[in-house]
Design an enzyme around this catalytic site. Sequence first.
Site, PDB file in Angstrom:
ATOM      1  N   ASN A 195       0.876  -1.175   0.000  1.00  0.00           N
ATOM      2  CA  ASN A 195       0.000   0.000   0.000  1.00  0.00           C
ATOM      3  C   ASN A 195       0.909   1.219   0.000  1.00  0.00           C
ATOM      4  O   ASN A 195       1.410   1.636   1.049  1.00  0.00           O
ATOM      5  CB  ASN A 195      -0.905  -0.023   1.229  1.00  0.00           C
ATOM      6  N   ARG A 248     -11.638  16.076   6.860  1.00  0.00           N
ATOM      7  CA  ARG A 248     -12.444  16.384   5.688  1.00  0.00           C
ATOM      8  C   ARG A 248     -13.859  16.777   6.101  1.00  0.00           C
ATOM      9  O   ARG A 248     -14.424  16.204   7.028  1.00  0.00           O
ATOM     10  CB  ARG A 248     -12.500  15.191   4.740  1.00  0.00           C
ATOM     11  N   GLU A 294      -8.107  -5.057   5.340  1.00  0.00           N
ATOM     12  CA  GLU A 294      -7.935  -4.727   3.929  1.00  0.00           C
ATOM     13  C   GLU A 294      -6.771  -5.478   3.301  1.00  0.00           C
ATOM     14  O   GLU A 294      -6.831  -5.864   2.127  1.00  0.00           O
ATOM     15  CB  GLU A 294      -7.758  -3.218   3.778  1.00  0.00           C
ATOM     16  N   HIS A 354     -12.648   3.054  -0.054  1.00  0.00           N
ATOM     17  CA  HIS A 354     -12.621   2.049   1.023  1.00  0.00           C
ATOM     18  C   HIS A 354     -13.283   0.743   0.570  1.00  0.00           C
ATOM     19  O   HIS A 354     -13.780  -0.028   1.390  1.00  0.00           O
ATOM     20  CB  HIS A 354     -13.335   2.561   2.287  1.00  0.00           C
ATOM     21  N   ARG A 366      -2.582  -2.089  -3.499  1.00  0.00           N
ATOM     22  CA  ARG A 366      -3.772  -1.277  -3.312  1.00  0.00           C
ATOM     23  C   ARG A 366      -3.672  -0.087  -4.260  1.00  0.00           C
ATOM     24  O   ARG A 366      -2.698   0.669  -4.239  1.00  0.00           O
ATOM     25  CB  ARG A 366      -3.851  -0.761  -1.877  1.00  0.00           C
TER      26      ARG A 366
END
Length: 406
Positions: free
Chosen positions: A14, A248, A391, A187, A98
């Site tokens: 990743n 955010r 993940e 996600h 990823r």
Amino acid sequence: MRSVPLASRVLVLNSGSSSVKYQLLDMRDSSRLANGLVERIGERSSRLKHTPLATGGESRERTGPIPDHDAALKAVAEELAKDGLGIDSPELAAIGHRVVHGGKHFTEPTVIDDAVLAEIERLIPVAPLHNPANLTGIRTATALRPDLPQVAVFDTAFHTTMPEAAARYAIDVETADAHRVRRYGFHGTSHAYVSRATAKLLGKAPEEVNVIVLHLGNGASASAVEKGRCVDTSMGLTPLEGLVMGTRSGDTDPAVIFHLARVGEMSIDEIDTLLNKKSGLVGLCGDNDMREIRRRIDEGDERAQLAFDIYIHRLKKYIGAYYAVLGHVDAVAFTAGVGENAAPVREAAVAGLDSLGLAVDDELNAVRGDEPRLISPAGARVAVAVVPTDEELEIATQTYALVKRH
């Protein structure tokens, strides 16, 4: 002729803008052999932390300048080699990457070739912080093992099953198509893993259940999963839309941008920084760590309380909206850092939703653990679950399945 058994290990990479997370897994039993993190790449204070899980050894750290991703991955290879798990091992079947944005085109894990690289590069304008780093990781890993399949697993892929009514924005169609403006969602590997794990927790197949997945970390997103397929999700063209997040804003009237540009005389870049890095929880109260926010609330801090209330209000709106989208809900699953660890968030998110069949048991909700578990009262109409996301395992599983098929 006797067939040669497929190697069983998958290295998951990743690659972020200044970091590389990695895990090496043995897919015969999905066991972790090693994991680690390289952070602050390009700085004098770079740091690599490596944990050899297969041997049960202690974590090792090295600090000092790591100038770029090429040097970072070579350092990772050196650490793995010390444990007899080198990237040059014949036991390594593939490297799974990823990739944050796969656009509309990539709907499943994909073996990377020049055409795939070109398409990931074309998507940089809609993922400027992520896709360039993902590309760097892919190219460096390919140079280290050009003989191995390199597989891209896209954050957006799970959401490509959304109907057009959910994926389209209500703007001029020709303009939207010309600039690839639509809801992509992110996600995805987490939402895929958690929705399946929730079905398993209920003793059912994914095709038998409808699940609302709440991935609550510093970045946060919700999804409505109908019979194993995503039919709506909260993030949009970029990861900015949707829930209140650590830094955010989530959902905001688009005219706020025009107002800040015209009245506030802010540039587009300044507004971008505001909404992505100086908003959300940190913009509301100065902290984006839910543990610190809860501590401040306990001390009577009104700004922290307001930030928490706004966070929960938005979360409840999405639970209600996705309940309506699905029509019937079997479970609501909380995951990621906040979702897995912040009991007050889970309690507040479903408080007052008894008429929808949603409630948490206080004692079950207070329990901490690494395994999927139910926190709803016995006999509840809708299960409320805590499902730790994985993940890396999801990427490894998808990568290995693809390699086996080919």
